[in-house]
Design an enzyme around this catalytic site. Structure first.
Site, PDB file in Angstrom:
ATOM      1  N   TRP A  14       0.861  -1.177   0.000  1.00  0.00           N
ATOM      2  CA  TRP A  14       0.000   0.000   0.000  1.00  0.00           C
ATOM      3  C   TRP A  14       0.901   1.232   0.000  1.00  0.00           C
ATOM      4  CZ3 TRP A  14      -0.087   3.811   3.868  1.00  0.00           C
ATOM      5  CH2 TRP A  14      -0.926   4.902   3.551  1.00  0.00           C
ATOM      6  N   GLU A  64      -3.020  -2.893  -2.553  1.00  0.00           N
ATOM      7  CA  GLU A  64      -4.172  -2.286  -1.861  1.00  0.00           C
ATOM      8  C   GLU A  64      -4.409  -0.857  -2.335  1.00  0.00           C
ATOM      9  OE1 GLU A  64      -3.550  -1.917   2.360  1.00  0.00           O
ATOM     10  OE2 GLU A  64      -5.577  -1.181   2.730  1.00  0.00           O
ATOM     11  N   LYS A  88      -6.975   2.724  -2.558  1.00  0.00           N
ATOM     12  CA  LYS A  88      -7.910   3.460  -1.714  1.00  0.00           C
ATOM     13  C   LYS A  88      -8.465   4.648  -2.471  1.00  0.00           C
ATOM     14  CE  LYS A  88      -6.382   5.707   2.016  1.00  0.00           C
ATOM     15  NZ  LYS A  88      -5.615   5.920   3.270  1.00  0.00           N
ATOM     16  N   ASP A 138      -9.810  -3.009   1.368  1.00  0.00           N
ATOM     17  CA  ASP A 138      -9.908  -2.474   2.726  1.00  0.00           C
ATOM     18  C   ASP A 138     -11.292  -1.869   2.863  1.00  0.00           C
ATOM     19  OD1 ASP A 138      -9.836  -0.469   4.855  1.00  0.00           O
ATOM     20  OD2 ASP A 138      -7.677  -0.795   4.941  1.00  0.00           O
ATOM     21  N   HIS A 167     -11.856   1.921   2.494  1.00  0.00           N
ATOM     22  CA  HIS A 167     -11.251   2.641   1.372  1.00  0.00           C
ATOM     23  C   HIS A 167     -12.188   2.969   0.224  1.00  0.00           C
ATOM     24  CE1 HIS A 167      -6.794   1.619   2.413  1.00  0.00           C
ATOM     25  NE2 HIS A 167      -7.460   2.181   3.407  1.00  0.00           N
ATOM     26  N   HIS A 182      -8.778  -6.203   4.290  1.00  0.00           N
ATOM     27  CA  HIS A 182      -8.418  -5.415   5.454  1.00  0.00           C
ATOM     28  C   HIS A 182      -9.732  -5.013   6.102  1.00  0.00           C
ATOM     29  CE1 HIS A 182      -4.026  -3.892   4.854  1.00  0.00           C
ATOM     30  NE2 HIS A 182      -4.115  -5.186   5.017  1.00  0.00           N
ATOM     31  N   ASP A 218     -12.482   7.263   6.049  1.00  0.00           N
ATOM     32  CA  ASP A 218     -11.559   6.146   6.277  1.00  0.00           C
ATOM     33  C   ASP A 218     -10.901   6.290   7.645  1.00  0.00           C
ATOM     34  OD1 ASP A 218      -9.716   4.081   5.924  1.00  0.00           O
ATOM     35  OD2 ASP A 218      -8.304   5.364   4.862  1.00  0.00           O
ATOM     36  N   ASP A 264     -10.579   4.234  10.300  1.00  0.00           N
ATOM     37  CA  ASP A 264      -9.906   3.122  10.964  1.00  0.00           C
ATOM     38  C   ASP A 264     -10.373   2.895  12.401  1.00  0.00           C
ATOM     39  OD1 ASP A 264      -7.984   1.995   8.964  1.00  0.00           O
ATOM     40  OD2 ASP A 264      -7.340   4.074   8.883  1.00  0.00           O
ATOM     41  N   ASP A 308      -7.424  -4.182  10.037  1.00  0.00           N
ATOM     42  CA  ASP A 308      -6.646  -2.955   9.815  1.00  0.00           C
ATOM     43  C   ASP A 308      -7.384  -1.749  10.385  1.00  0.00           C
ATOM     44  OD1 ASP A 308      -4.928  -0.995   9.007  1.00  0.00           O
ATOM     45  OD2 ASP A 308      -5.485  -1.059   6.891  1.00  0.00           O
TER      46      ASP A 308
HETATM   47  C1  RNT Z   1      -3.883   2.740   4.676  1.00  0.00           C
HETATM   48  C2  RNT Z   1      -4.047   1.300   4.413  1.00  0.00           C
HETATM   49  C3  RNT Z   1      -2.940   0.426   4.939  1.00  0.00           C
HETATM   50  C4  RNT Z   1      -2.479   0.823   6.314  1.00  0.00           C
HETATM   51  C5  RNT Z   1      -1.490  -0.130   6.928  1.00  0.00           C
HETATM   52  C6  RNT Z   1      -0.806   0.476   8.114  1.00  0.00           C
HETATM   53  O1  RNT Z   1      -4.960   3.469   4.251  1.00  0.00           O
HETATM   54  O2  RNT Z   1      -5.275   0.854   4.901  1.00  0.00           O
HETATM   55  O3  RNT Z   1      -3.335  -0.900   4.889  1.00  0.00           O
HETATM   56  O4  RNT Z   1      -3.575   0.952   7.184  1.00  0.00           O
HETATM   57  O5  RNT Z   1      -0.623  -0.569   5.987  1.00  0.00           O
HETATM   58 ZN    ZN Z   2      -5.589  -1.293   4.799  1.00  0.00          ZN
END
Ligand code: RNT
Ligand code: ZN
Length: 421
Positions: free
Chosen positions: A187, A228, A230, A261, A264, A288, A296, A298, A328
């Site tokens: 990523w 990955e 986003k 993810d 994302h 993820h 986003d 998290d 994640d």
């Molecule tokens: C970031 C991505 C990625 C990170 C990690 C730390 O937007 O989701 O996967 O969260 O690599």
């Molecule tokens: Zn991620």
């Protein structure tokens, strides 16, 4: 509740499910075989151990200052040990390159080798965890411009290409040492706050960088490559080079893994519907699992409709052996070990709920066009004694049943985390 009552509740639940043709014992056997990849970075707010003083960058942010974050790899491993003791099943660890242990020496990221992860490998062997890996293309002077593999600067691009190549070799070493293929996920943060004049060239540069990184074939028995994408990040609101479409095309063309993810995409877009579409064109997926709140963000994974839909897709589509499930998120505002455990237990609970569906009966409804029965059945399922099955699973797997998993966390917080000032 004592063990006998948990057992009795399970027996009653088992009968209820059997009436629908669902075999709860089989569901639990399947669940016990599903590994989650726990993300090491929840334990220390994505800081890592390079100690260069570089703040977290790349459009991701951990907010909060809950006390007790892991300051060393030994502390992080101890915290993880506790988390794994509270999560039923056998699970993997997802490492990031910035968690290398260099013994105080400065080892540049493009020179990292498996040696710097020897302690992680030993720990993984001892505890029967397989490892997954990620190159770290952020929180570093060479990423200060916000661009890495798609930089216009050849020197910067090459540095990060070398880093990713080094990481694939580390992933390969993990796979060999631990006897389970390591998923190495790329990523990158590359993107722009404001509208670029040229969206095309950085994407061409990224494709070329990836081609160079992946040029050397590595046995899939040891390392699996994933990419990955986003939609946006902090400071890359207008343009992200590695968008979903970019990597979808790249993964299909190169037959590598695509990473989805859950945070994302547009806030109303769920990845559940994407799984059966992309699985026609890629062999394997990496998920993820995260929770976006308005963006986003998290957040810790909760037992949401979104999560349940994803689990249903994995089970209904029979994709469990082709999908790698990683977590994640990074929440620094609550106990970090609890964050791991809550998210992981929820992900497993969602999978269990999906495994307890009367799948053939539901499929018949689809085919017959009996949408009334399908709706009625799906709604009934939500009230079935699924938690009795989950409790029994925890008992079987020798982890705390119910909320009392928090006792161990509170005890550890008072005993260990409190020392970390
Ligand atoms: C970031 C991505 C990625 C990170 C990690 C730390 O937007 O989701 O996967 O969260 O690599
Ligand atoms: Zn991620």
């Amino acid at each position: 509740m004592n063990d006998q009552k948990i057992q009795q509740a399970y027996e009653l639940a088992k009968e209820r499910y059997a009436e629908l043709g669902v075999d709860t014992d089989r569901a639990l056997q399947t669940l016990a075989q599903i590994p989650l990849s726990l993300h090491c970075w929840q334990g220390d707010d994505v800081t890592g151990f390079e100690n260069t003083g570089d703040a977290l960058s790349g459009g991701i942010a951990a907010t909060g200052n809950y006390p007790g974050k892991a300051r060393t790899a030994a502390e992080l491993r101890a915290d993880l040990d506790l988390a794994y003791r509270l999560i039923p099943g056998k699970h993997r660890l997802n490492l990031h390159a910035l968690y290398a242990e260099t013994g105080g020496a400065r080892v540049e990221r493009n020179e990292l080798r498996p040696e710097q992860f020897a302690a992680w490998i030993d720990w993984a062997k001892q505890n029967n965890h397989a490892l997954d890996f990620n190159p770290s293309l952020f929180s570093h002077p060479q990423a200060a411009s916000g661009f890495t593999l798609a930089s216009y600067d050849k020197g910067i691009r090459n540095f990060w290409i070398e880093h990713c190549i080094a990481c694939r070799k580390i992933g390969e070493a993990f796979g060999r040492e631990l006897g389970s293929a390591c998923v190495t996920n790329i990523w990158i943060p590359d993107g722009l706050k404001d509208t670029p004049a040229n969206r095309r060239t950085p994407r061409e540069l990224l494709r070329n960088s990836l081609d160079t990184i992946l040029a050397e074939k590595i046995d899939r028995q040891y390392n699996l490559d994933a990419v990955e994408g986003k939609l946006f990040g902090l400071g890359s609101e207008s343009y992200v080079v590695g968008s979903h479409e970019f990597y979808l095309g790249y993964a299909i063309t190169n037959q590598i893994l695509l990473t989805l993810d859950t945070g994302h995409f547009h806030p109303t877009e769920t990845i559940a519907d994407k799984i059966s579409a992309v699985m026609l064109y890629v062999d394997e997926l990496l998920l993820h699992v995260s929770r976006g709140v308005r963006w986003d963000s998290d957040h810790v994974v909760t037992f949401s409709d979104d999560l349940q839909l994803i689990a249903q897709e994995l089970v209904r589509g029979n994709y469990l052996n082709r999908v790698h499930i990683g977590l994640d998120y990074f929440d620094a505002s609550i106990n970090r070990i609890a964050a791991w455990v809550i998210g992981a237990r929820n992900t497993l609970r969602a999978l269990l709920l999906a495994l307890l569906e009367p799948s053939s009966q539901l499929r018949v409804c689809d085919v017959m066009g009996d949408y009334t029965s399908r709706l009625a059945l799906l709604e009934e399922l939500k009230g079935m004694p699924f938690s009795a099955v989950w409790d029994y699973f925890c008992l079987q797997q020798n982890v705390p049943v119910g909320y009392c998993f928090m006792d161990s966390i509170k005890e550890y917080e008072g005993r260990e985390l409190a020392k970390r000032k």
